[in-house]
Design an enzyme around this catalytic site. Sequence first.
Site, PDB file in Angstrom:
ATOM      1  N   PHE A   1       0.836  -1.202   0.000  1.00  0.00           N
ATOM      2  CA  PHE A   1       0.000   0.000   0.000  1.00  0.00           C
ATOM      3  C   PHE A   1       0.871   1.252   0.000  1.00  0.00           C
ATOM      4  O   PHE A   1       1.857   1.334   0.751  1.00  0.00           O
ATOM      5  CB  PHE A   1      -0.856   0.062   1.272  1.00  0.00           C
ATOM      6  N   ASP A   2       0.487   2.235  -0.792  1.00  0.00           N
ATOM      7  CA  ASP A   2       0.967   3.600  -0.584  1.00  0.00           C
ATOM      8  C   ASP A   2       0.271   4.131   0.670  1.00  0.00           C
ATOM      9  O   ASP A   2      -0.717   3.550   1.137  1.00  0.00           O
ATOM     10  CB  ASP A   2       0.628   4.447  -1.809  1.00  0.00           C
ATOM     11  N   GLY A   3       0.767   5.238   1.203  1.00  0.00           N
ATOM     12  CA  GLY A   3       0.175   5.788   2.416  1.00  0.00           C
ATOM     13  C   GLY A   3      -0.887   6.844   2.157  1.00  0.00           C
ATOM     14  O   GLY A   3      -2.088   6.575   2.201  1.00  0.00           O
TER      15      GLY A   3
ATOM     16  N   ASP B   1      -2.122   6.053  -5.390  1.00  0.00           N
ATOM     17  CA  ASP B   1      -3.037   7.044  -5.963  1.00  0.00           C
ATOM     18  C   ASP B   1      -2.412   7.857  -7.088  1.00  0.00           C
ATOM     19  O   ASP B   1      -3.109   8.626  -7.749  1.00  0.00           O
ATOM     20  CB  ASP B   1      -3.523   8.003  -4.865  1.00  0.00           C
TER      21      ASP B   1
ATOM     22  N   PHE C   1      -1.148  -0.868  -4.336  1.00  0.00           N
ATOM     23  CA  PHE C   1      -2.125   0.213  -4.429  1.00  0.00           C
ATOM     24  C   PHE C   1      -1.441   1.568  -4.304  1.00  0.00           C
ATOM     25  O   PHE C   1      -0.709   1.805  -3.343  1.00  0.00           O
ATOM     26  CB  PHE C   1      -3.166   0.091  -3.303  1.00  0.00           C
TER      27      PHE C   1
END
Length: 354
Positions: A206-208, A325, A323
């Site tokens: 995951f990105d943060g 954004d 993931f």
Amino acid sequence: GSGSEEPQPSQAAEDGQQEAEQDWAEAKAFYDNLVTKRPRPPKPQNAITVAVSSRALFDLVEERRIYEEHGVEKYVEYQQNNENVTLKPGPAFYFVKALEHVNARLLELYPDDEERFDIVLMTNNHAQVGVRLINSINHYGLTIERFCLTGGESPIGYLTAYLTNLYLSADSEKVQEAIEAGIASATMFTANKDVVYSDTQLRVAFDGDAVLFSDESEQIVKEQGLDRFFEHEQLNENKPLAQGPLKGFLEDLGKLQKKFYAKNERLNCPIRTYLVTARSAASSGARVLKTLRSWGLEIDEALFLAGAPKGPVLVKIRPHIFFDDQMFHIEGAQKLGTIAAHVPYGVGQKYRKS
């Protein structure tokens, strides 16, 4: 009051829940009398439901070209004529396989427990195409029992009915629609290189910001610059970040991990989670770690890259899904062989479009 005997909304919801429980009890009683080696799908209320589109699960590039160039009738005809030709894996395929491995391990440890992954094929394909999808799913030995084929209509409205925890699609417009409906969602992108994925451990990266967390910090970076961002994060180090769209899915993974820990399987847990963030650890990392702690969540590995490219680190991790954004991180990951999923959430989308 008016003396009306109509049930209040809370009472109506309670009655609806009781009716649903009764329906499930009757269905269970029916299936308990049937002999099968296949595990029944869990109740949606207990399951972690992952809805996957047909173009995410399988490679349908050629079929999509036929649809766009020749229309829906030729597309359906082609699918029916080739329904015994097995579809090749798509970007979500190995992620789904890894979910099913976790399920198998859970069933070994908790045979009667329903808290596990339930994969739903959620597609706007017509029902006539369903036979080829079923044949391909059976060819690979996937356990996907629930289908939703909406015949050209958007499937997003069904996501809530299926109690969806995560929706993966190759259609960015559908994903955006799902995000706006409050459902954790991402657009799948195929890796540009073939990579060997672990078949014994589900790996999720995951990105943060704007993925696990809200985009509040990214807004400061975009509008006021990095120095103001660092200052803001240090001043608010002890104030947890608001949650982002994928926080709930990390939470779901954490719940399943704890089920393995409870059976003394921590060192052999088939789930591993990673935080891969462009943040700098010294300048802005403490708030992230304290936020996760405040949520009661563990992350197995945290990598703070201070703006360095994420692709080389992801090559080492080899996640089944990553993931993020930001599309430039997605594209960088793709080039080096990582299957990436774009989360269209937060201020970064505005800047990307402008």
